[in-house]
Design a protein around this motif. Structure first.
Motif, PDB file in Angstrom:
ATOM      1  N   VAL A  55      32.232  25.867  26.371  1.00 55.01           N
ATOM      2  CA  VAL A  55      31.076  26.265  25.557  1.00 55.01           C
ATOM      3  C   VAL A  55      31.416  26.002  24.098  1.00 55.01           C
ATOM      4  N   SER A  56      30.758  25.012  23.519  1.00 55.06           N
ATOM      5  CA  SER A  56      31.036  24.641  22.131  1.00 55.06           C
ATOM      6  C   SER A  56      29.972  25.212  21.197  1.00 55.06           C
ATOM      7  N   GLN A  57      30.289  25.229  19.906  1.00 51.79           N
ATOM      8  CA  GLN A  57      29.291  25.635  18.922  1.00 51.79           C
ATOM      9  C   GLN A  57      28.091  24.699  18.983  1.00 51.79           C
ATOM     10  N   ALA A  58      28.351  23.404  19.118  1.00 53.72           N
ATOM     11  CA  ALA A  58      27.255  22.429  19.204  1.00 53.72           C
ATOM     12  C   ALA A  58      26.399  22.685  20.447  1.00 53.72           C
ATOM     13  N   GLY A  59      27.039  23.036  21.561  1.00 52.42           N
ATOM     14  CA  GLY A  59      26.290  23.342  22.780  1.00 52.42           C
ATOM     15  C   GLY A  59      25.412  24.566  22.630  1.00 52.42           C
ATOM     16  N   LEU A  60      25.939  25.580  21.954  1.00 49.41           N
ATOM     17  CA  LEU A  60      25.143  26.783  21.712  1.00 49.41           C
ATOM     18  C   LEU A  60      23.947  26.469  20.811  1.00 49.41           C
ATOM     19  N   ILE A  61      24.206  25.741  19.718  1.00 44.01           N
ATOM     20  CA  ILE A  61      23.126  25.385  18.801  1.00 44.01           C
ATOM     21  C   ILE A  61      22.104  24.494  19.501  1.00 44.01           C
ATOM     22  N   GLY A  62      22.589  23.556  20.329  1.00 41.01           N
ATOM     23  CA  GLY A  62      21.689  22.690  21.088  1.00 41.01           C
ATOM     24  C   GLY A  62      20.796  23.477  22.031  1.00 41.01           C
ATOM     25  N   ARG A  63      21.288  24.591  22.512  1.00 44.45           N
ATOM     26  CA  ARG A  63      20.514  25.477  23.401  1.00 44.45           C
ATOM     27  C   ARG A  63      19.626  26.414  22.587  1.00 44.45           C
ATOM     28  N   GLY A  64      19.822  26.404  21.250  1.00 43.81           N
ATOM     29  CA  GLY A  64      18.996  27.220  20.363  1.00 43.81           C
ATOM     30  C   GLY A  64      19.449  28.653  20.224  1.00 43.81           C
ATOM     31  N   VAL A  65      20.747  28.900  20.490  1.00 41.09           N
ATOM     32  CA  VAL A  65      21.267  30.270  20.406  1.00 41.09           C
ATOM     33  C   VAL A  65      22.567  30.299  19.607  1.00 41.09           C
ATOM     34  N   GLY A  66      22.900  31.487  19.165  1.00 43.65           N
ATOM     35  CA  GLY A  66      24.174  31.703  18.488  1.00 43.65           C
ATOM     36  C   GLY A  66      24.680  33.095  18.795  1.00 43.65           C
ATOM     37  N   PRO A  67      25.988  33.243  19.006  1.00 45.02           N
ATOM     38  CA  PRO A  67      26.533  34.566  19.284  1.00 45.02           C
ATOM     39  C   PRO A  67      26.490  35.446  18.040  1.00 45.02           C
ATOM     40  N   VAL A  68      26.221  36.732  18.257  1.00 42.49           N
ATOM     41  CA  VAL A  68      26.214  37.692  17.157  1.00 42.49           C
ATOM     42  C   VAL A  68      27.018  38.921  17.554  1.00 42.49           C
ATOM     43  N   SER A  69      27.683  39.488  16.565  1.00 39.85           N
ATOM     44  CA  SER A  69      28.402  40.745  16.752  1.00 39.85           C
ATOM     45  C   SER A  69      27.487  41.874  16.313  1.00 39.85           C
TER      46      SER A  69
END
Length: 140
Positions: A44-58
């Protein structure tokens, strides 16, 4: 998965405070490093997350300091996801000296933010299952 994911880190001198102890904020850096290392190992890459339209948050982080860490100490930082129902998940982490001494515990609550709607996705587990090539690292 029987053992949580783990990454080894060496405490660097510039990360210590005037007393020679690991600075309190650096524990968060070590925990974050382990989480991103797990994601990378799981495909799971940052680019993959952004490509899916999501980002992890704390959303919440608690650190329990148990023993001091000094420059040169080597530690293993574990990372285990705990899934429930809903929009959030827990990440349970331990920072342990190589001799087995527990130095700190980090418990965090996280989610995945829909980058367009600016709201948490309904089921973050579903998104991680879709993106990962190693579901066992997430405890699936």
């Amino acid at each position: 998965m029987s053992e949580p994911y783990s990454v080894r880190v060496t405490v660097r001198g510039y990360e210590t405070d005037v007393q020679g102890h690991l600075n309190q904020a650096v524990y968060l850096n070590y925990a974050e490093h382990a989480r991103w290392s797990l994601l990378q190992a799981a495909g799971v890459s940052q680019a993959g997350l952004i490509g899916r339209g999501v980002g992890p948050v704390s959303l919440e982080t608690t650190i329990r300091y148990k023993r001091e860490l000094l420059a040169g100490d080597e530690v293993d930082v574990t990372c285990a996801f705990e899934w429930g129902a809903g929009k959030t998940f827990r990440v349970l982490q331990k920072i342990t000296k190589v001799d087995g001494t527990l130095a700190a515990e980090v418990d965090a609550v996280g989610g995945l933010l829909d980058l367009k709607a600016r709201k948490l996705v309904a089921d973050p587990r579903e998104v991680f299952e879709e993106l990962t090539s190693a579901p066992e690292l997430f405890g699936f």
